[in-house]
Design an enzyme around this catalytic site. Structure first.
Site: not given
Length: 782
Positions: A129-130, A194, A476, A671, A673
Site C-alpha cells: 500500500d505504501h 506501521d 498526521r 511512524s 519506521r
C-alpha cells in the site's frame, strides 16, 4: 451461521444462565472451531485460553480489570509468574498474528531471512500500500507502481511464499482497512509494522504498531516484550449528531492530551456514548490515537462490532464473541490511571493543525485563528480517504454533501482527491454510486493505497516553498509530510469538513452557519451529512488481490541481486566492545520537534526501504540544527567544513569515530519506521541522548544495538555543544534502573558530568551487548 447461533442458544438454555462460559465454549468446540480468518483454515480463535489467563491474573491482582488489561494479560506467556505493574514491568506476550506494510516489510523480511528460521510461527501478512504514488488517477498510478516497484513486489511475494506469509498485492488497499475487514476481531492481539495499526481497536482488538525487529520476534515464535501499559480511560456520554463525526472525538482528545500525552498508555474508550459510534468510526478514533503517542486504543465489544463482523462475512466470530462477552468489556469498578470525559452531544466539529496533529481548533474558530496567524485561507486541495477515514460510511457522508452541491450547480473550488481504503470499499462505492458523485463534484479517485497521506503525491499545483493550505481527513500533518513542501499548511479534520471546505474553497467556511451561493445566485446552507453505516447490500469484494502462501515453501528461492539499488541483504552489526564509549562526537544537536519523518523521510525515499545503505542517505536530513537553524547542514568536526548530516556521519564512520545525536522532547514521534533506528546504527551512531522518547522509536533503537538515553535533568540539554566530545560511562556495570554517566568535554578544555537515564531491562541489555536483538536471537539458537 444460523446453526452455530442455535447451538449456543440451546447450550445456554441447557446449562442455565449461571453456567460458566468455558462450559458453553467447550461444548460448542466439540462440534466446531472458529477460524481466525477465511484465509487461514488451520488457525483458530482461542478465547478459552485468553479467558483462562484473565482468570489467573484477576485472582493474583485481586481487583477488577480494564478491557485493555484483559486482552493484554490474556496473552501473557506466563500469566501465573509474570510480574505485573503498570508503567514499570516488561510483559512477555504471545500475540496472535503479525501484519506488515510493504515499505516496512522489506526490512522485516530481510531480518527474518537473516534469522535462519524456515517459516513464520504465527499467521502473518504483507500488504502492498505504501509504494503507489498519486499522480493522475487510480488505474494509471497503480500500473506505473507495479512497473517501478516490480523488483520489490517480487521479493515480498516470493519471501512471503517461502516463509508462509500471506501477500496482499498492490491495489488491494491500505493495510489497516484490510485488517479491519479480514483479520481484526474482539480480543485478538495483533502487532503491525506501521504506527496506525491501532486502527483495529475499533473492532475490540489490541493492535500495536512496532518496528520490524519486533515483528521478527513474533514471527519467530519468541515471546514479545512490551512495557506494561498504563490505561487512560476516555468516558463518552451523549451521542454524535449533525456535523460532528467520530474523527472529532480523537481531534478533541489530541488537543487535550497532546502528541506525547498517551505515551506508555493504552487509551480505552467506554461509557454510554460508545454505542452512538459505528464500528468503522471507532476504528478512526483508534487509528489517530497514534498521534498522541498511545501504545494503542480500544473500544469494548458491542452490537456495532457484531453487525460489522456479520456484514464482512464473519458472523461465526461475532457469535463466539457473544459467548465470551464478559472478557471483551471492562469489569465494573475497574480503575484508570487518568480519565478524560467527553460529552458527544456537546462536541463540535474540529480541525487540527497546521504542522502538528494536536493543535486543535473548533471549525467555527479556525478562520479567526488563521487570520491572526497569517495562514493562507484559500484551500488549494481537499483530500479525503487514507487509513483513518476511508470507510463506506465516510464515503457516503462525503457524497451526501457533494450531491447537495451538484444539485445547486456547484463543483469544488479546491482540487479534491478521494482515496478508497480497500478494493472492497472501492468496488462497493462504485456500485452504489458514491464514487460517481464524488467525481462529478470535481474529485479524482486515487488508487487503493496510502498516497498523499505518506508523501506519495506528485503534486503540481504549487511550487516548493510556496505558502498554501490543504485540508485532509488524514491523521498526521508534520511539516512537509504530504507533499515535501515545508510551506504547506496541512490541517486534519473529518471527511465531511474536508468536502465542505473543498466546495467552498476556503478555510474559514463553517458549514454549520455559513452559506454558499448556488449557480443561480441563490444562497443556501449545506444540510448535515448523512450516510449508511454499512451497505444495504453485501459488500462488493472487487478483484481478488490475495496470494495464499503454499503449504510448503522450503524449496522456493528468494533472490536479492548484489547490484540492486532497492534491496540489500543485511550484515550483522558489530558487538559491543565491552568498554565504555569514549569521546563520541556530537553529530547534530537537534532543535525542537524531531519526528521519524525528520529522521528518515518518506515520499521519494520509500523506494530505498529495502536497501539500508542507500536509504541511510536521508538520515536526519529534515532535522533542524541547533547551531545554525539550518536543515541538513552540520559542521564536520574533523575537517571544519559544513556538509549534509549523512555525509558527515559517513566521514566519522570511515575515520573510526563514533557519534551521538542530542535531541529534545518526544524524539522519534510518528511512524513506526525502524529505518530511523537502523540508519544511525549503520552510519556509526552509538547513542541518542534526548529529553524524552516516543515509545516505538525508543524500542527500535534498542533492537538495533543503540543506546536511547534521556537526560536525568532536562536542563542538561543546554550543556552539550556541537563541538563537544561525549563519553558514556558505566556500561561495564550496565544494569536495569542504574543511570549511566556522560562526561562532556568542551572545546575550551572544561568538562561537565551529567546523569543519563535508560529503560533497558536485562534481555534488552543483552541486545546491546550482542550488537542487536537479531544478533542475540542467533546467539540463543546456537
Amino acid at each position: 451461521m444460523a446453526s452455530y447461533c442455535l447451538t449456543v442458544t440451546r447450550l445456554r438454555l441447557a446449562l442455565g444462565t449461571g453456567a460458566r462460559r468455558v462450559h458453553v465454549s467447550a461444548a460448542f468446540r466439540a462440534k466446531a472451531q472458529v477460524t481466525m480468518s477465511r484465509f487461514e483454515p488451520d488457525s483458530f480463535i482461542n478465547y478459552e485460553k485468553m479467558s483462562e489467563n484473565i482468570g489467573i491474573v484477576r485472582k493474583r491482582l485481586k481487583r477488577p480489570l480494564t478491557l485493555s488489561e484483559k486482552i493484554v494479560y490474556g496473552h501473557l506467556d506466563d500469566p501465573a509468574g509474570q510480574e505485573i505493574e503498570r508503567g514499570r514491568t516488561y510483559l512477555r506476550l504471545r500475540p496472535d498474528r503479525v501484519a506488515m506494510q510493504d515499505a516496512t516489510a522489506q526490512m522485516a523480511m530481510l531480518q527474518f531471512i537473516s534469522s535462519g528460521l524456515p517459516r513464520v510461527a504465527v499467521p502473518s501478512t504483507i500488504h502492498c500500500d505504501h509504494l503507489i504514488e498519486a499522480q493522475i488517477g487510480a488505474d494509471k498510478d497503480l500500473q506505473r507502481a507495479k512497473e517501478v516497484n516490480q523488483e520489490v513486489y517480487n521479493f515480498l511475494a516470493s519471501a512471503g511464499a517461502k516463509y508462509g506469509v500471506g501477500f496482499w498485492k498492490p491495489g488491494s488497499g491500505i493495510i489497516h482497512q484490510i485488517i479491519l475487514e479480514n483479520y481484526a476481531y474482539p480480543g485478538v492481539m495483533l502487532i503491525g509494522t506501521d504506527s496506525h495499526t491501532p486502527n483495529g481497536g475499533g473492532l475490540g482488538a489490541i493492535c500495536i504498531g512496532v518496528g520490524g525487529a519486533d515483528a521478527v520476534d513474533v514471527m519467530a515464535g519468541i515471546p514479545w516484550e512490551l512495557k506494561c501499559p498504563n490505561v487512560i480511560g476516555v468516558k463518552l456520554t451523549g451521542s454524535l449528531s449533525g456535523w460532528t463525526s467520530p474523527k472529532d472525538v480523537i481531534l478533541k482528545v489530541a488537543g487535550i492530551l497532546t502528541v506525547k500525552g498517551g505515551t506508555g498508555a493504552i487509551v480505552e474508550y467506554h461509557g454510554p456514548g460508545v454505542d452512538s459510534i459505528s464500528c468503522t468510526g471507532m476504528a478512526t478514533i483508534c487509528n489517530m490515537g497514534a498521534e498522541i503517542g498511545a501504545t494503542t486504543s480500544v473500544f469494548p465489544y458491542n452490537h456495532r462490532m457484531r453487525t460489522y463482523l456479520e456484514k464482512t462475512g464473519r458472523g461465526e466470530i461475532s457469535a463466539v464473541a457473544d459467548v465470551f462477552h464478559k472478557d471483551l468489556v471492562p469489569d465494573a469498578g475497574c480503575e484508570y490511571d487518568q480519565v478524560v470525559e467527553i460529552n458527544l452531544s456537546e462536541l463540535k466539529p474540529h480541525i487540527n493543525g497546521p504542522f502538528t496533529p494536536d493543535w486543535a481548533h473548533p471549525v467555527s474558530e479556525i478562520g479567526a485563528v488563521a487570520k491572526k496567524n497569517d495562514w493562507p485561507l484559500e484551500v488549494k486541495v481537499g483530500l479525503i480517504g487514507s487509513c483513518t477515514n476511508s470507510s463506506y460510511e465516510d464515503m457516503g457522508r462525503a457524497a451526501s454533501l457533494a450531491k447537495q452541491a451538484l444539485d445547486k450547480g456547484l463543483r469544488c473550488k479546491a482540487e479534491f482527491t478521494v482515496t478508497p481504503g480497500s478494493e472492497q470499499i472501492r468496488a462497493t462505492i462504485e456500485r452504489d454510486g458514491y464514487a460517481k458523485i464524488l467525481r462529478d463534484v470535481g474529485g479524482m479517485v486515487l488508487a487503493n493505497a496510502c498516497g498523499p497521506c505518506i508523501g506519495q503525491w506528485d503534486r503540481k499545483d504549487v511550487k516548493k516553498g510556496e505558502k498554501n493550505t490543504i485540508v485532509t481527513s488524514y491523521n498526521r500533518n508534520f511539516t512537509g509530510r504530504n507533499d515535501a513542501n515545508p510551506a504547506t499548511h496541512a490541517f486534519v479534520t473529518s471527511p465531511e469538513i474536508v468536502t465542505a471546505m473543498a466546495i467552498a474553497g476556503t478555510l474559514d467556511f463553517n458549514p454549520e452557519t455559513d452559506y454558499l451561493t448556488a449557480a443561480n445566485g441563490e444562497k443556501f446552507k449545506l444540510r448535515p451529512p448523512s450516510g449508511d453505516e454499512l451497505p444495504s447490500k453485501d459488500f462488493d469484494p472487487g478483484q481478488d488481490t490475495y496470494q495464499h502462501p503454499p503449504a510448503v515453501g522450503s524449496t522456493l528461492q528468494v533472490d536479492v541481486s548484489p547490484s540492486s539499488n532497492r534491496l540489500q541483504l543485511l550484515e550483522p552489526f558489530d558487538r559491543w566492545s565491552g568498554r565504555d564509549l569514549e569521546e563520541l562526537r556530537v553529530l547534530i544537536k537537534v532543535k525542537g520537534k524531531c519526528t521519524t519523518d525528520h529522521i528518515s523521510a518518506a515520499g521519494p525515499w520509500l523506494k530505498f526501504r529495502g536497501h539500508l545503505d542507500n536509504i541511510s542517505n536521508n538520515m536526519l536530513i529534515g532535522a533542524v540544527n541547533m547551531e545554525n537553524d539550518a536543515v541538513n547542514r552540520i559542521k564536520n568536526q574533523l575537517t571544519g567544513e559544513y556538509g549534509g548530516v549523512p555525509d558527515v556521519a559517513r566521514h566519522y564512520k570511515a575515520a573510526g569515530v563514533g557519534w551521538v545525536v542530542v535531541g529534545d522532547e518526544n524524539y522519534g514521534e510518528g511512524s513506526s519506521r525502524e529505518h530511523a533506528a537502523l540508519e544511525p546504527r549503520h552510519l556509526g551512531g552509538r547513542a541518542i541522548i534526548v529529553k524524552s522518547f516516543a515509545r516505538i522509536h525508543e524500542t527500535n533503537l534498542k533492537k538495533q544495538g543503540m543506546l536511547p538515553l534521556t537526560f536525568a535533568n532536562p536542563l542538561d540539554y543546554d550543556k552539550i555543544c556541537p563541538e563537544d566530545k561525549v563519553s558514556i560511562q558505566g556500561l561495564e556495570s550496565f544494569v536495569p534502573g542504574k543511570p549511566l554517566t556522560a562526561v562532556i568535554k568542551h572545546s575550551d578544555g572544561s568538562q561537565d558530568s551529567i546523569s543519563l537515564n535508560h529503560t533497558f531491562n536485562h534481555p534488552q541489555i543483552e541486545w546491546f551487548k550482542a550488537g542487536s536483538a537479531l544478533n542475540r536471537m542467533k546467539e540463543l539458537q546456537q
